[in-house]
Scaffold this motif. Structure first.
Motif, PDB file in Angstrom:
ATOM      1  N   VAL A  63     -34.576  28.266  -5.481  1.00  0.00           N
ATOM      2  CA  VAL A  63     -33.254  28.707  -5.048  1.00  0.00           C
ATOM      3  C   VAL A  63     -32.573  29.394  -6.224  1.00  0.00           C
ATOM      4  CG1 VAL A  63     -32.194  26.443  -5.527  1.00  0.00           C
ATOM      5  CG2 VAL A  63     -31.054  28.036  -4.003  1.00  0.00           C
ATOM      6  N   GLU A  64     -31.959  30.542  -5.947  1.00  0.00           N
ATOM      7  CA  GLU A  64     -31.283  31.323  -6.989  1.00  0.00           C
ATOM      8  C   GLU A  64     -32.183  31.483  -8.210  1.00  0.00           C
ATOM      9  OE1 GLU A  64     -28.414  33.015  -6.760  1.00  0.00           O
ATOM     10  OE2 GLU A  64     -28.232  32.355  -4.679  1.00  0.00           O
ATOM     11  N   GLN A  65     -33.436  31.781  -7.945  1.00  0.00           N
ATOM     12  CA  GLN A  65     -34.451  31.873  -8.991  1.00  0.00           C
ATOM     13  C   GLN A  65     -34.503  33.280  -9.578  1.00  0.00           C
ATOM     14  OE1 GLN A  65     -36.685  29.402 -10.246  1.00  0.00           O
ATOM     15  NE2 GLN A  65     -36.893  31.052 -11.736  1.00  0.00           N
ATOM     16  N   ILE A  66     -34.465  33.369 -10.892  1.00  0.00           N
ATOM     17  CA  ILE A  66     -34.681  34.655 -11.553  1.00  0.00           C
ATOM     18  C   ILE A  66     -36.174  34.931 -11.539  1.00  0.00           C
ATOM     19  CG2 ILE A  66     -34.555  35.920 -13.731  1.00  0.00           C
ATOM     20  CD1 ILE A  66     -31.984  34.308 -14.297  1.00  0.00           C
ATOM     21  N   VAL A  67     -36.541  36.113 -11.080  1.00  0.00           N
ATOM     22  CA  VAL A  67     -37.935  36.545 -11.026  1.00  0.00           C
ATOM     23  C   VAL A  67     -38.018  37.894 -11.744  1.00  0.00           C
ATOM     24  CG1 VAL A  67     -38.597  35.251  -8.958  1.00  0.00           C
ATOM     25  CG2 VAL A  67     -37.530  37.492  -8.701  1.00  0.00           C
ATOM     26  N   TYR A  68     -39.192  38.208 -12.268  1.00  0.00           N
ATOM     27  CA  TYR A  68     -39.295  39.436 -13.048  1.00  0.00           C
ATOM     28  C   TYR A  68     -40.703  40.004 -12.997  1.00  0.00           C
ATOM     29  CZ  TYR A  68     -41.880  36.923 -16.609  1.00  0.00           C
ATOM     30  OH  TYR A  68     -42.840  36.207 -17.270  1.00  0.00           O
ATOM     31  N   SER A  69     -40.776  41.266 -13.416  1.00  0.00           N
ATOM     32  CA  SER A  69     -42.060  41.912 -13.624  1.00  0.00           C
ATOM     33  C   SER A  69     -42.033  42.511 -15.016  1.00  0.00           C
ATOM     34  CB  SER A  69     -42.296  43.021 -12.591  1.00  0.00           C
ATOM     35  OG  SER A  69     -43.428  43.797 -12.962  1.00  0.00           O
ATOM     36  N   GLU A  70     -42.829  41.942 -15.901  1.00  0.00           N
ATOM     37  CA  GLU A  70     -42.950  42.512 -17.248  1.00  0.00           C
ATOM     38  C   GLU A  70     -43.559  43.908 -17.153  1.00  0.00           C
ATOM     39  OE1 GLU A  70     -44.963  41.440 -21.548  1.00  0.00           O
ATOM     40  OE2 GLU A  70     -44.804  39.883 -20.025  1.00  0.00           O
ATOM     41  N   ARG A  71     -44.497  44.062 -16.237  1.00  0.00           N
ATOM     42  CA  ARG A  71     -45.183  45.346 -16.041  1.00  0.00           C
ATOM     43  C   ARG A  71     -44.201  46.455 -15.679  1.00  0.00           C
ATOM     44  NH1 ARG A  71     -46.972  47.490 -11.295  1.00  0.00           N
ATOM     45  NH2 ARG A  71     -46.504  45.565 -10.175  1.00  0.00           N
ATOM     46  N   LEU A  72     -43.251  46.156 -14.772  1.00  0.00           N
ATOM     47  CA  LEU A  72     -42.286  47.167 -14.330  1.00  0.00           C
ATOM     48  C   LEU A  72     -41.003  47.165 -15.155  1.00  0.00           C
ATOM     49  CD1 LEU A  72     -42.554  46.755 -10.455  1.00  0.00           C
ATOM     50  CD2 LEU A  72     -43.551  48.563 -11.869  1.00  0.00           C
ATOM     51  N   GLY A  73     -40.781  46.098 -15.906  1.00  0.00           N
ATOM     52  CA  GLY A  73     -39.556  45.999 -16.686  1.00  0.00           C
ATOM     53  C   GLY A  73     -38.321  45.793 -15.830  1.00  0.00           C
ATOM     54  N   VAL A  74     -38.447  44.988 -14.767  1.00  0.00           N
ATOM     55  CA  VAL A  74     -37.318  44.714 -13.872  1.00  0.00           C
ATOM     56  C   VAL A  74     -37.248  43.215 -13.578  1.00  0.00           C
ATOM     57  CG1 VAL A  74     -37.379  46.992 -12.767  1.00  0.00           C
ATOM     58  CG2 VAL A  74     -38.681  45.135 -11.775  1.00  0.00           C
ATOM     59  N   ALA A  75     -36.051  42.784 -13.202  1.00  0.00           N
ATOM     60  CA  ALA A  75     -35.836  41.380 -12.846  1.00  0.00           C
ATOM     61  C   ALA A  75     -34.799  41.316 -11.734  1.00  0.00           C
ATOM     62  CB  ALA A  75     -35.366  40.590 -14.057  1.00  0.00           C
ATOM     63  N   GLY A  76     -34.757  40.189 -11.053  1.00  0.00           N
ATOM     64  CA  GLY A  76     -33.769  39.959 -10.004  1.00  0.00           C
ATOM     65  C   GLY A  76     -33.610  38.469  -9.785  1.00  0.00           C
ATOM     66  N   ARG A  77     -32.670  38.129  -8.925  1.00  0.00           N
ATOM     67  CA  ARG A  77     -32.434  36.720  -8.597  1.00  0.00           C
ATOM     68  C   ARG A  77     -32.530  36.588  -7.080  1.00  0.00           C
ATOM     69  NH1 ARG A  77     -29.406  32.662 -11.382  1.00  0.00           N
ATOM     70  NH2 ARG A  77     -28.649  34.301 -12.741  1.00  0.00           N
ATOM     71  N   LEU A  78     -33.589  35.927  -6.623  1.00  0.00           N
ATOM     72  CA  LEU A  78     -33.761  35.757  -5.181  1.00  0.00           C
ATOM     73  C   LEU A  78     -32.937  34.571  -4.687  1.00  0.00           C
ATOM     74  CD1 LEU A  78     -35.899  33.215  -4.609  1.00  0.00           C
ATOM     75  CD2 LEU A  78     -37.530  34.927  -5.334  1.00  0.00           C
ATOM     76  N   ASP A  79     -32.457  34.659  -3.453  1.00  0.00           N
ATOM     77  CA  ASP A  79     -31.645  33.583  -2.886  1.00  0.00           C
ATOM     78  C   ASP A  79     -32.474  32.330  -2.647  1.00  0.00           C
ATOM     79  OD1 ASP A  79     -29.425  35.198  -2.826  1.00  0.00           O
ATOM     80  OD2 ASP A  79     -29.434  35.491  -0.657  1.00  0.00           O
ATOM     81  N   LEU A  80     -33.584  32.506  -1.954  1.00  0.00           N
ATOM     82  CA  LEU A  80     -34.336  31.348  -1.496  1.00  0.00           C
ATOM     83  C   LEU A  80     -35.794  31.727  -1.296  1.00  0.00           C
ATOM     84  CD1 LEU A  80     -33.533  28.428  -0.636  1.00  0.00           C
ATOM     85  CD2 LEU A  80     -33.261  29.305   1.674  1.00  0.00           C
ATOM     86  N   ARG A  81     -36.675  30.881  -1.756  1.00  0.00           N
ATOM     87  CA  ARG A  81     -38.103  30.964  -1.447  1.00  0.00           C
ATOM     88  C   ARG A  81     -38.434  29.620  -0.849  1.00  0.00           C
ATOM     89  NH1 ARG A  81     -42.929  30.468  -4.017  1.00  0.00           N
ATOM     90  NH2 ARG A  81     -44.495  31.878  -3.200  1.00  0.00           N
ATOM     91  N   CYS A  82     -38.977  29.652   0.391  1.00  0.00           N
ATOM     92  CA  CYS A  82     -39.084  28.396   1.132  1.00  0.00           C
ATOM     93  C   CYS A  82     -40.096  28.513   2.271  1.00  0.00           C
ATOM     94  CB  CYS A  82     -37.707  28.032   1.709  1.00  0.00           C
ATOM     95  SG  CYS A  82     -37.052  29.260   2.874  1.00  0.00           S
ATOM     96  N   ARG A  83     -40.244  27.404   2.953  1.00  0.00           N
ATOM     97  CA  ARG A  83     -40.957  27.345   4.229  1.00  0.00           C
ATOM     98  C   ARG A  83     -39.892  27.117   5.294  1.00  0.00           C
ATOM     99  NH1 ARG A  83     -46.384  26.401   3.521  1.00  0.00           N
ATOM    100  NH2 ARG A  83     -46.958  25.847   1.397  1.00  0.00           N
ATOM    101  N   ILE A  84     -40.065  27.718   6.462  1.00  0.00           N
ATOM    102  CA  ILE A  84     -39.149  27.472   7.578  1.00  0.00           C
ATOM    103  C   ILE A  84     -39.957  27.232   8.847  1.00  0.00           C
ATOM    104  CG2 ILE A  84     -37.166  28.706   6.606  1.00  0.00           C
ATOM    105  CD1 ILE A  84     -37.900  31.125   8.337  1.00  0.00           C
ATOM    106  N   ARG A  85     -39.321  26.635   9.825  1.00  0.00           N
ATOM    107  CA  ARG A  85     -40.018  26.248  11.069  1.00  0.00           C
ATOM    108  C   ARG A  85     -40.619  27.432  11.807  1.00  0.00           C
ATOM    109  NH1 ARG A  85     -36.563  22.027  14.483  1.00  0.00           N
ATOM    110  NH2 ARG A  85     -37.397  23.452  16.009  1.00  0.00           N
ATOM    111  N   SER A  86     -39.936  28.562  11.833  1.00  0.00           N
ATOM    112  CA  SER A  86     -40.379  29.675  12.674  1.00  0.00           C
ATOM    113  C   SER A  86     -41.410  30.596  12.019  1.00  0.00           C
ATOM    114  CB  SER A  86     -39.175  30.508  13.112  1.00  0.00           C
ATOM    115  OG  SER A  86     -38.545  31.103  11.998  1.00  0.00           O
TER     116      SER A  86
END
Length: 178
Positions: A63-86
């Protein structure tokens, strides 16, 4: 306070408040979001988050995880990475409180976050969804239509536009000096 910037800034504040009070609180295991800290409008969007949570029962990975690509030189903060019922497997989900879901949002959610999460070592994502929240307390899950290749193309285009603007600015200054 009716300029584009005013409207945009209010929407950004609304989105931030709904993310922090509702989505992030539930993702961190807090049973009831602090709705009294929100405006009446924001409470409607928060109720949409709660409805999603009750129906989809997310199992949160990040949740609110900073993710990045060293290869591309970019980063972001995703809201949620999860499993859901559907959906099968783990995926990324990004909440939006605006009416319009832009191509940029599809590229961010469908292309960027899965790519950056994988390159950050969190693993592959089997799906990417935009959680479109409405003030009336309802929500819609929208498949993000972009791919990691689309994201890489967007990063390249953004950087090329920056280069073109820099060079055009230098040329303009040279013309004015002459």
């Amino acid at each position: 306070e009716l300029t584009f910037e005013d409207v945009r800034d209010r929407a950004a504040t609304r989105g931030t408040n709904v993310h922090r009070v509702a989505l992030q609180s539930l993702a961190l295991g807090r049973p009831v979001p602090a709705l009294d800290s929100l405006t009446e409008e924001e409470r409607g969007y928060a109720n949409a988050v709660i409805a999603f949570w009750l129906e989809e029962e997310p199992e949160v990975e990040q949740v609110e995880q900073i993710v990045y690509s060293e290869r591309l030189g970019v980063a972001g903060r995703l809201d949620l990475r999860c499993r859901i019922r559907s959906r099968d497997g783990v995926g990324v989900l990004d909440a939006k409180t605006g009416n319009w879901i832009s191509a940029a949002a599809h590229v961010q959610v469908g292309g960027g976050y899965p790519l950056l999460a994988e390159e950050s070592g969190f693993g592959a994502s089997e799906w990417a969804l935009i959680l479109k929240l409405s003030e009336d307390g309802t929500y819609e899950l929208i498949e993000a239509e972009a791919t990691p290749d689309d994201f890489e193309a967007a990063v390249d285009t953004y950087r090329r536009a920056g280069r073109i603007n820099r060079e055009a600015g230098k040329a303009r200054k040279a013309r004015l000096a002459a």
